[in-house]
Design a protein around this motif. Structure first.
Motif, PDB file in Angstrom:
ATOM      1  N   ARG A  69      17.778 -22.102  66.683  1.00 21.30           N
ATOM      2  CA  ARG A  69      18.898 -22.295  67.602  1.00 21.30           C
ATOM      3  C   ARG A  69      19.659 -23.547  67.207  1.00 21.30           C
ATOM      4  NH1 ARG A  69      16.882 -23.125  73.570  1.00 21.30           N
ATOM      5  NH2 ARG A  69      15.993 -21.060  73.169  1.00 21.30           N
ATOM      6  N   VAL A  70      20.978 -23.538  67.468  1.00 25.98           N
ATOM      7  CA  VAL A  70      21.824 -24.679  67.125  1.00 25.98           C
ATOM      8  C   VAL A  70      22.697 -25.023  68.323  1.00 25.98           C
ATOM      9  CG1 VAL A  70      21.870 -24.180  64.657  1.00 25.98           C
ATOM     10  CG2 VAL A  70      23.607 -23.176  66.137  1.00 25.98           C
ATOM     11  N   ARG A  71      23.042 -26.290  68.424  1.00 26.12           N
ATOM     12  CA  ARG A  71      23.948 -26.761  69.477  1.00 26.12           C
ATOM     13  C   ARG A  71      25.245 -27.188  68.802  1.00 26.12           C
ATOM     14  NH1 ARG A  71      22.060 -30.940  74.063  1.00 26.12           N
ATOM     15  NH2 ARG A  71      20.930 -29.044  74.647  1.00 26.12           N
ATOM     16  N   LEU A  72      26.333 -26.520  69.175  1.00 21.95           N
ATOM     17  CA  LEU A  72      27.640 -26.842  68.614  1.00 21.95           C
ATOM     18  C   LEU A  72      28.317 -27.899  69.472  1.00 21.95           C
ATOM     19  CD1 LEU A  72      29.018 -23.319  67.636  1.00 21.95           C
ATOM     20  CD2 LEU A  72      27.792 -24.962  66.223  1.00 21.95           C
ATOM     21  N   ALA A  73      28.898 -28.894  68.811  1.00 21.77           N
ATOM     22  CA  ALA A  73      29.544 -29.993  69.513  1.00 21.77           C
ATOM     23  C   ALA A  73      30.972 -30.149  69.014  1.00 21.77           C
ATOM     24  CB  ALA A  73      28.771 -31.296  69.297  1.00 21.77           C
ATOM     25  N   ARG A  93      28.952 -15.546  62.159  1.00 20.73           N
ATOM     26  CA  ARG A  93      29.215 -16.801  61.447  1.00 20.73           C
ATOM     27  C   ARG A  93      30.709 -16.920  61.121  1.00 20.73           C
ATOM     28  NH1 ARG A  93      25.911 -20.042  58.261  1.00 20.73           N
ATOM     29  NH2 ARG A  93      24.225 -18.509  58.474  1.00 20.73           N
ATOM     30  N   GLY A  94      31.282 -18.074  61.444  1.00 27.46           N
ATOM     31  CA  GLY A  94      32.692 -18.318  61.185  1.00 27.46           C
ATOM     32  C   GLY A  94      33.623 -17.917  62.312  1.00 27.46           C
ATOM     33  N   GLN A  95      33.114 -17.245  63.331  1.00 29.01           N
ATOM     34  CA  GLN A  95      33.956 -16.813  64.451  1.00 29.01           C
ATOM     35  C   GLN A  95      34.426 -18.017  65.259  1.00 29.01           C
ATOM     36  OE1 GLN A  95      32.139 -13.844  66.958  1.00 29.01           O
ATOM     37  NE2 GLN A  95      33.511 -14.262  68.669  1.00 29.01           N
ATOM     38  N   THR A 165      39.167 -26.796  65.938  1.00 27.13           N
ATOM     39  CA  THR A 165      38.685 -25.422  66.047  1.00 27.13           C
ATOM     40  C   THR A 165      37.167 -25.421  65.890  1.00 27.13           C
ATOM     41  OG1 THR A 165      40.741 -24.582  65.082  1.00 27.13           O
ATOM     42  CG2 THR A 165      38.842 -23.101  65.098  1.00 27.13           C
ATOM     43  N   VAL A 166      36.471 -24.888  66.890  1.00 31.84           N
ATOM     44  CA  VAL A 166      35.003 -24.828  66.871  1.00 31.84           C
ATOM     45  C   VAL A 166      34.593 -23.420  66.453  1.00 31.84           C
ATOM     46  CG1 VAL A 166      32.889 -25.118  68.211  1.00 31.84           C
ATOM     47  CG2 VAL A 166      34.895 -26.549  68.702  1.00 31.84           C
ATOM     48  N   ARG A 167      33.827 -23.323  65.366  1.00 37.78           N
ATOM     49  CA  ARG A 167      33.410 -22.031  64.829  1.00 37.78           C
ATOM     50  C   ARG A 167      31.891 -21.891  64.886  1.00 37.78           C
ATOM     51  NH1 ARG A 167      37.805 -23.555  61.646  1.00 37.78           N
ATOM     52  NH2 ARG A 167      39.413 -21.941  61.374  1.00 37.78           N
ATOM     53  N   SER A 168      31.463 -20.650  64.953  1.00 34.51           N
ATOM     54  CA  SER A 168      30.019 -20.372  64.957  1.00 34.51           C
ATOM     55  C   SER A 168      29.440 -20.634  63.574  1.00 34.51           C
ATOM     56  CB  SER A 168      29.765 -18.914  65.362  1.00 34.51           C
ATOM     57  OG  SER A 168      28.399 -18.591  65.205  1.00 34.51           O
TER      58      SER A 168
END
Length: 206
Positions: A69-73, A93-95, A165-168
């Motif tokens: 699991r990852v936490r996006l910031a 990925r990249g969305q 822009t925050v991407r997966s």
């Protein structure tokens, strides 16, 4: 008289032989030809081995969660314009998951690109003059340096615009969402937690 002495000697020898045999029997030795005493038998119980299932069922509570699991910031401070996914949504990925207001950064990027264009034009003009020996090497080197600084400035603002822009970063599921559109977030503030549901682990609460 001689006949009587011979008879007496034979009698003595015979008695002596009987005494030796009697002593041997008395000391525990078995007489020749005697049958040995029977030994006492011990009781023995016999069991037959059988195959049995000794396993048992144990019921315990457990939590199933993803192994990865990852936490996006947010990589830059700003105001959230869009949050494009909800908890439970599948992502790739990249969305694009969220966008921040980067209008100020876009303006700075436009200014930096204009400056780079000017410095490039100056450098090309000085290069023609240098070929005719109208300027010295120091002037041309200074123009090259200013052009390089302008290019680095463009790269800086391009990066800041891209941080809006925050991407997966993986294929998975959104399991947590921490902000809503319109909120002002600081740099490195958490926005989402993503989980790779193709690799799960069971954690027993023993």
């Amino acid at each position: 008289l001689m006949q009587m002495l011979k008879c007496s000697a034979a009698s003595v020898v015979a008695l002596f032989s009987l005494a030796i045999v009697a002593c041997g029997a008395g000391e525990g030795g078995a007489a020749p030809g005697a049958r040995p005493a029977a030994s006492t038998a011990l009781p023995v119980q016999v069991y037959s081995a059988q195959r049995r299932d000794l396993s048992r069922v144990v019921r315990v509570s457990a939590v199933i969660e993803s192994l990865s699991r990852v936490r996006l910031a947010a990589q830059a401070p700003g105001v959230l314009e869009q949050m494009r996914v909800e908890e439970g949504d599948r992502v790739t990925r990249g969305q694009v998951l969220a966008t921040l207001d980067v209008r100020e950064s876009r303006a700075e990027l436009a200014r930096a690109r204009a400056t780079l264009g000017e410095q490039q034009a100056v450098l090309e003009r000085l290069e023609r003059l240098k070929e005719r020996n109208y300027i010295d090497q120091a002037s041309y080197t200074l123009a090259e340096t200013q052009r390089a600084v302008a290019a680095a400035d463009v790269q800086l603002w391009e990066t800041r615009v891209d941080h809006g822009t925050v991407r997966s970063t993986l294929d998975g599921v959104v399991i947590e969402r921490y902000a809503e559109p319109g909120e002002a977030v600081a740099q490195y503030a958490p926005l989402f937690t993503l989980a790779d549901m193709t690799r799960l682990v069971v954690r027993f609460g023993l």
